[in-house]
Design an enzyme around this catalytic site. Structure first.
Site, mmCIF file in Angstrom:
data_model
loop_
_atom_site.group_PDB
_atom_site.id
_atom_site.type_symbol
_atom_site.label_atom_id
_atom_site.label_comp_id
_atom_site.label_asym_id
_atom_site.label_seq_id
_atom_site.Cartn_x
_atom_site.Cartn_y
_atom_site.Cartn_z
ATOM 1 N N CYS A 1 5.803 27.477 2.690
ATOM 2 C CA CYS A 1 7.018 27.059 1.970
ATOM 3 C C CYS A 1 7.781 25.822 2.476
ATOM 4 O O CYS A 1 7.982 25.668 3.829
ATOM 5 C CB CYS A 1 8.119 28.202 2.227
ATOM 6 S SG CYS A 1 9.757 28.069 1.412
ATOM 7 N N CYS B 1 15.960 26.640 4.150
ATOM 8 C CA CYS B 1 15.948 28.334 3.983
ATOM 9 C C CYS B 1 15.099 28.933 4.879
ATOM 10 O O CYS B 1 13.988 28.750 5.073
ATOM 11 C CB CYS B 1 15.521 28.506 2.664
ATOM 12 S SG CYS B 1 15.545 30.446 2.233
ATOM 13 N N CYS C 1 13.087 33.969 5.327
ATOM 14 C CA CYS C 1 11.822 34.682 5.896
ATOM 15 C C CYS C 1 11.679 34.032 7.254
ATOM 16 O O CYS C 1 10.784 33.387 7.577
ATOM 17 C CB CYS C 1 10.820 34.174 4.978
ATOM 18 S SG CYS C 1 10.797 34.527 3.267
ATOM 19 N N CYS D 1 10.758 29.535 -5.565
ATOM 20 C CA CYS D 1 10.354 30.382 -4.311
ATOM 21 C C CYS D 1 9.494 31.550 -4.583
ATOM 22 O O CYS D 1 9.615 32.158 -5.864
ATOM 23 C CB CYS D 1 11.794 31.238 -3.882
ATOM 24 S SG CYS D 1 11.492 32.612 -2.841
ATOM 25 N N PHE E 1 21.946 60.524 0.216
ATOM 26 C CA PHE E 1 22.102 59.153 -0.024
ATOM 27 C C PHE E 1 20.632 58.869 -0.961
ATOM 28 O O PHE E 1 19.934 58.085 -0.883
ATOM 29 C CB PHE E 1 21.579 58.645 1.475
ATOM 30 C CG PHE E 1 22.702 59.004 2.507
ATOM 31 C CD1 PHE E 1 23.868 58.422 2.672
ATOM 32 C CD2 PHE E 1 22.185 59.963 3.577
ATOM 33 C CE1 PHE E 1 24.601 58.697 3.900
ATOM 34 C CE2 PHE E 1 22.968 60.250 4.605
ATOM 35 C CZ PHE E 1 24.334 59.710 4.490
ATOM 36 N N CYS F 1 15.467 52.405 6.894
ATOM 37 C CA CYS F 1 15.110 50.987 6.784
ATOM 38 C C CYS F 1 15.570 50.173 8.062
ATOM 39 O O CYS F 1 15.623 48.959 8.316
ATOM 40 C CB CYS F 1 15.846 50.252 5.662
ATOM 41 S SG CYS F 1 17.854 50.272 5.795
#
Length: 390
Positions: A7, A15, A18, A95, A249, A349
């Site tokens: 990238c 950016c 990542c 992207c 949730f 997560c």
């Protein structure tokens, strides 16, 4: 499969979303696997805890959505992220995390911005209208949800004038809306949503389960991995003697609906109660249950912890929890521990907050664990666990 992604934005330091882009993908997976095993090590029981092989992701084009900050000028808008100098943005329309279809969409959006006179918001001068464009694509039928986050309704008439030309270039059943965010603050969206199309939801489908995406409702960003996450939970419960279960949730109902669909094969009267704070998500979940013709299913817009702590009926046979990053918290974990349901599924997560919750679940033992790489090129991952009452 390629093991690494290149990238130019990352190489220039424009950016760095990542953070792990320079690590080969195999190394990323190995680090995540080691991290999870380290965190759950106090709860692993010999000959009882099964650690299943991790589920990897495509390394590019895996996202179903884009959040584009808008800068530049109305004639030459920049879609991407803002730099330290808030008026000079980084164009991220190339992207490689986005679906391939977005490449053709971005020029259409830039043209629309110019035609509708949607002047990008100037943070320094506190002038302008357009702050963000939020895009979500359905893998099921390629329809799009396009949300223009603006400061006010000032340009609504111009937007509506140009809308027919925009809709001609979008897939059928797409949704376009204006989200009003008047604050001079780093807030992504406001509370007011003005739909410019009759269509208000886009339909997705995972494993034969219809799911509906609405503005301001949470939906997984990596559809390929999410499909496997939901089908795994489904496979873990389909042969269990479950009469009644909770999905806390629940979001748009992904876990609960997958499990109810499987359990219904053996028990047509299985009861599901799904709880989620977002009314938008509950509307979507209810619509999915209707399409699946699930009878004894109820979704309600409530705080999950408050619902559980105030529920005095027969305890469910299974509780599914999929909390935000902070976890379910000690009061709810202790309540579930004492509630005594035979089975718990915990999807997280954030494995660190999950294992903190496990410390309160002393009446349970860890039966199955599986890592799902929902977020390639970052340190984050999703984990699905199955706990059984001791």
């Amino acid at each position: 499969m390629r093991n690494q992604l290149n990238c130019s934005h990352f190489e220039r330091g424009d950016c760095t979303s990542c953070q792990w882009l320079e690590k080969p993908y195999a190394s990323q997976l190995a680090e995540k696997d080691a991290d999870l095993k380290r965190l759950i090590s106090p709860f692993i029981l010999q000959n009882k805890t099964e650690i299943l092989p991790l589920v990897s992701s495509p390394i590019s084009h895996f996202r179903n959505k884009a959040k584009m900050a808008v800068s530049g000028s109305v004639e030459r808008p920049i879609l991407g992220i803002l730099k330290d100098d808030p008026q000079s943005g980084v164009d991220l329309t190339d992207c490689t995390l986005y679906p391939p279809s977005f490449s053709a969409l971005f020029p259409v959006l830039k043209d629309f911005i110019a035609r509708a006179g949607l002047v990008p918001y100037n943070i320094a001068k506190k002038k302008g209208e357009l702050k963000y464009i939020l895009i979500t694509e359905s893998q099921h039928n390629q329809s799009l949800m396009l949300r223009f986050v603006v400061r006010s309704e000032t340009k609504r008439a111009l937007v509506e004038r140009e809308l027919p030309k925009l809709l001609e270039k979008l897939p059928p059943n797409s949704v376009v809306s204006l989200n009003i965010q008047p604050q001079h603050a780093a807030v992504l969206e406001g509370k007011t949503e003005i739909f410019l199309t009759e269509q208000k939801v886009i339909e997705e489908a995972f494993n034969g389960v219809p799911l509906f995406i609405r503005p301001q409702g949470f939906f997984q960003t990596n559809p390929e991995v999410a499909k496997q996450l939901y089908s795994t939970a489904q496979s873990w419960v389909e042969d269990l003697p479950i009469e009644k279960f909770w999905d806390l949730f629940c979001g748009v109902g992904g876990f609960g609906l997958h499990c109810a669909k499987a359990l219904r094969e053996k028990n047509p009267n299985v009861e599901l109660t799904g709880i989620e704070i977002s009314p938008s998500a509950i509307e979507s979940a209810t619509k999915s249950a209707q399409q699946l013709c699930l009878q004894k299913v109820k979704f309600a817009s409530l705080d999950s912890a408050q619902f559980a702590l105030n529920e005095h009926g027969t305890p469910p046979d299974l509780v599914i929890v999929n909390p935000p990053r902070r976890g379910i918290g000690k009061p709810l974990a202790e309540f579930l521990n004492n509630l005594g349901s035979p089975y718990l599924i915990y999807s997280s997560c954030n494995a660190e907050s999950m294992v903190k919750d496990f410390e309160s679940l002393t009446h349970y033992e860890l039966n199955k664990v599986q890592l799902f790489d929902m977020f390639p090129h970052t340190s984050h991952y999703e984990v699905l666990t199955f706990l059984t009452k001791k």
